[in-house]
Enzyme design. Structure first.
Site, PDB file in Angstrom:
ATOM      1  N   ILE A  73       0.827  -1.210   0.000  1.00  0.00           N
ATOM      2  CA  ILE A  73       0.000   0.000   0.000  1.00  0.00           C
ATOM      3  C   ILE A  73       0.862   1.261   0.000  1.00  0.00           C
ATOM      4  O   ILE A  73       0.551   2.245  -0.675  1.00  0.00           O
ATOM      5  CB  ILE A  73      -0.949  -0.021   1.213  1.00  0.00           C
ATOM      6  CG1 ILE A  73      -2.019  -1.105   1.027  1.00  0.00           C
ATOM      7  CG2 ILE A  73      -1.609   1.336   1.430  1.00  0.00           C
ATOM      8  CD1 ILE A  73      -2.875  -1.349   2.250  1.00  0.00           C
ATOM      9  N   TYR A 231      -1.022  -6.776  17.987  1.00  0.00           N
ATOM     10  CA  TYR A 231      -1.247  -6.036  16.744  1.00  0.00           C
ATOM     11  C   TYR A 231      -2.463  -5.126  16.860  1.00  0.00           C
ATOM     12  O   TYR A 231      -2.390  -3.920  16.563  1.00  0.00           O
ATOM     13  CB  TYR A 231      -1.435  -6.998  15.572  1.00  0.00           C
ATOM     14  CG  TYR A 231      -1.773  -6.289  14.278  1.00  0.00           C
ATOM     15  CD1 TYR A 231      -0.817  -5.531  13.611  1.00  0.00           C
ATOM     16  CD2 TYR A 231      -3.058  -6.352  13.735  1.00  0.00           C
ATOM     17  CE1 TYR A 231      -1.119  -4.856  12.435  1.00  0.00           C
ATOM     18  CE2 TYR A 231      -3.373  -5.693  12.556  1.00  0.00           C
ATOM     19  CZ  TYR A 231      -2.404  -4.949  11.912  1.00  0.00           C
ATOM     20  OH  TYR A 231      -2.718  -4.275  10.748  1.00  0.00           O
ATOM     21  N   LYS A 235      -2.748  -0.849  16.859  1.00  0.00           N
ATOM     22  CA  LYS A 235      -3.566  -0.095  15.913  1.00  0.00           C
ATOM     23  C   LYS A 235      -4.630   0.735  16.635  1.00  0.00           C
ATOM     24  O   LYS A 235      -4.962   1.848  16.210  1.00  0.00           O
ATOM     25  CB  LYS A 235      -4.199  -1.055  14.902  1.00  0.00           C
ATOM     26  CG  LYS A 235      -3.184  -1.699  13.969  1.00  0.00           C
ATOM     27  CD  LYS A 235      -2.392  -0.647  13.210  1.00  0.00           C
ATOM     28  CE  LYS A 235      -1.393  -1.194  12.250  1.00  0.00           C
ATOM     29  NZ  LYS A 235      -0.686  -0.157  11.473  1.00  0.00           N
ATOM     30  N   THR A 270      -0.935  -7.980   1.001  1.00  0.00           N
ATOM     31  CA  THR A 270       0.414  -7.429   1.033  1.00  0.00           C
ATOM     32  C   THR A 270       1.295  -8.316   1.905  1.00  0.00           C
ATOM     33  O   THR A 270       0.841  -9.288   2.500  1.00  0.00           O
ATOM     34  CB  THR A 270       0.416  -6.003   1.611  1.00  0.00           C
ATOM     35  OG1 THR A 270       0.089  -6.063   3.011  1.00  0.00           O
ATOM     36  CG2 THR A 270      -0.589  -5.104   0.899  1.00  0.00           C
TER      37      THR A 270
END
Length: 358
Positions: A73, A231, A235, A270
């Site tokens: 990205i 994780y 975020k 990705t």
């Protein structure tokens, strides 16, 4: 059979990790439906953003930093900005020297004929010393800064501590980017004044934040660790820091030419998914369900360039639209606690930034 204390702790940790896994994968199932709807329009048509159509003016003279912009990205975002004339500094954890030169050589043909400029600078977000070195290099360049896109990240990695003693998700996804923000706020604000265009900070976050709350007494996961929680927590911290930073910018008054927003770019295939077992086992299935990196870059570019977001800050975006983040993320007392804790954790490095600025 009886368990000793160590055995009991292992059982508790395994149950905790399993619960975090279930929470995130249930949320993931929901977002698979979102992605399928985006592809086929079962329910409604999702808003998209085409830079060439939406941005008619040139970006010549503007400067952007994109962390982790050498692939996925980040690179798709960089290409679109360079095509419009922007000077983009992509950061990479690739070692300086021949390896970094080779990376630039491999990427340059993809932007052949574009009117902007590409630089690739080393930045290892797991080392706050490396972050400081990057900050010093950028400041010595004399460049302005219109866009700071905090995109780099790691997901579901096994437990490890960085050289600074921080859990890897916390350092790479959150703390390193916070230090960049603190260091570059004056430059972003000054550039906004000179260019007569508000500078923008974009924190690339994740929908996984909906599934978890902060464990403020154990951000490092030293008491109980789950890669899924680590994780999602990093975020969530990004989003809550975004909301608090927006208030800080408004209250302080001296940084009123800077806006900050966070975005979920969508579930794009990705390298971020290198630790996701089913993606590794069934890459073809992931390609069918997930969006492409170019599609994932749309919301990042929307937050970076869209006139609709000009002057808008303190928001969370998905699919090129402002949406509600998790209920927990709007808890201002938790935001303040996170803000203070973040400042405390980063104090030795913030002091160096401030001392070098004086």
């Amino acid at each position: 059979m009886t368990l000793d204390k160590s055995g009991l702790n292992n059982v508790i940790h395994n149950i905790y990790n399993l619960w975090c896994f279930i929470c995130l994968y249930l949320l993931g199932a929901y977002y698979v439906i979102i992605e399928l709807n985006r592809k086929f329009g079962f329910i409604n048509k999702v808003k998209t953003f085409d830079v060439d159509t939406a941005v008619t003016c040139t970006l010549e003279g503007r400067v952007a930093i994109i962390t982790g912009g050498g692939r996925g990205i980040g690179w798709e975002t960089a290409k679109s900005l360079i095509k419009k004339g922007c000077h983009v500094i992509v950061t990479s954890s690739t070692k300086p020297g021949p390896q970094l030169d080779s990376l630039k050589e491999s990427l340059s043909p993809q932007i052949d004929g574009y009117i902007g400029k590409l630089d690739i600078w080393h930045l290892e977000l797991s080392s706050l010393t490396s972050v400081l070195e990057f900050i010093r290099k950028f400041k010595s360049s004399g460049l302005g800064l219109n866009l700071l896109i905090n995109n780099a990240g790691v997901m579901f990695a096994p437990f490890s501590l960085t050289e600074d003693g921080f859990e890897s998700h916390l350092s790479i996804n959150y703390l390193g980017h916070c230090l960049l923000i603190w260091a570059f706020l004056p430059i972003l604000n000054e550039t906004g004044f000179k260019s007569r265009n508000l500078s923008r900070i974009i924190n690339v976050s994740s929908s996984t934040h909906y599934a978890r709350n902060l464990r403020l007494d154990d951000l490092n996961g030293s008491k109980m660790y789950s890669p899924y929680h680590a994780y999602a927590q990093s975020k969530l911290a990004q989003i809550m820091f975004t909301f608090k930073l927006h208030r800080y910018l408004n209250e302080k008054g001296s940084y009123d030419l800077v806006t900050v927003n966070s975005v979920h770019p969508g579930v794009a295939k990705t390298a971020l998914y290198e630790h996701v077992w089913w993606v590794q086992l069934f890459p073809g299935l992931a390609s069918m369900v997930f969006r492409t990196p170019k599609e994932g870059a749309e919301t990042v570019l929307y937050a970076s360039l869209s006139p609709e977001i000009d002057g808008v800050g303190g928001k969370y975006l998905e699919d090129c639209a402002i949406v509600r983040a998790s209920k927990y993320s709007y808890n201002e007392s938790k935001q303040e606690e996170l803000w203070s804790l973040t400042r405390s954790l980063l104090k030795p490095w913030i002091d160096q930034v401030e001392n070098n600025s004086s």
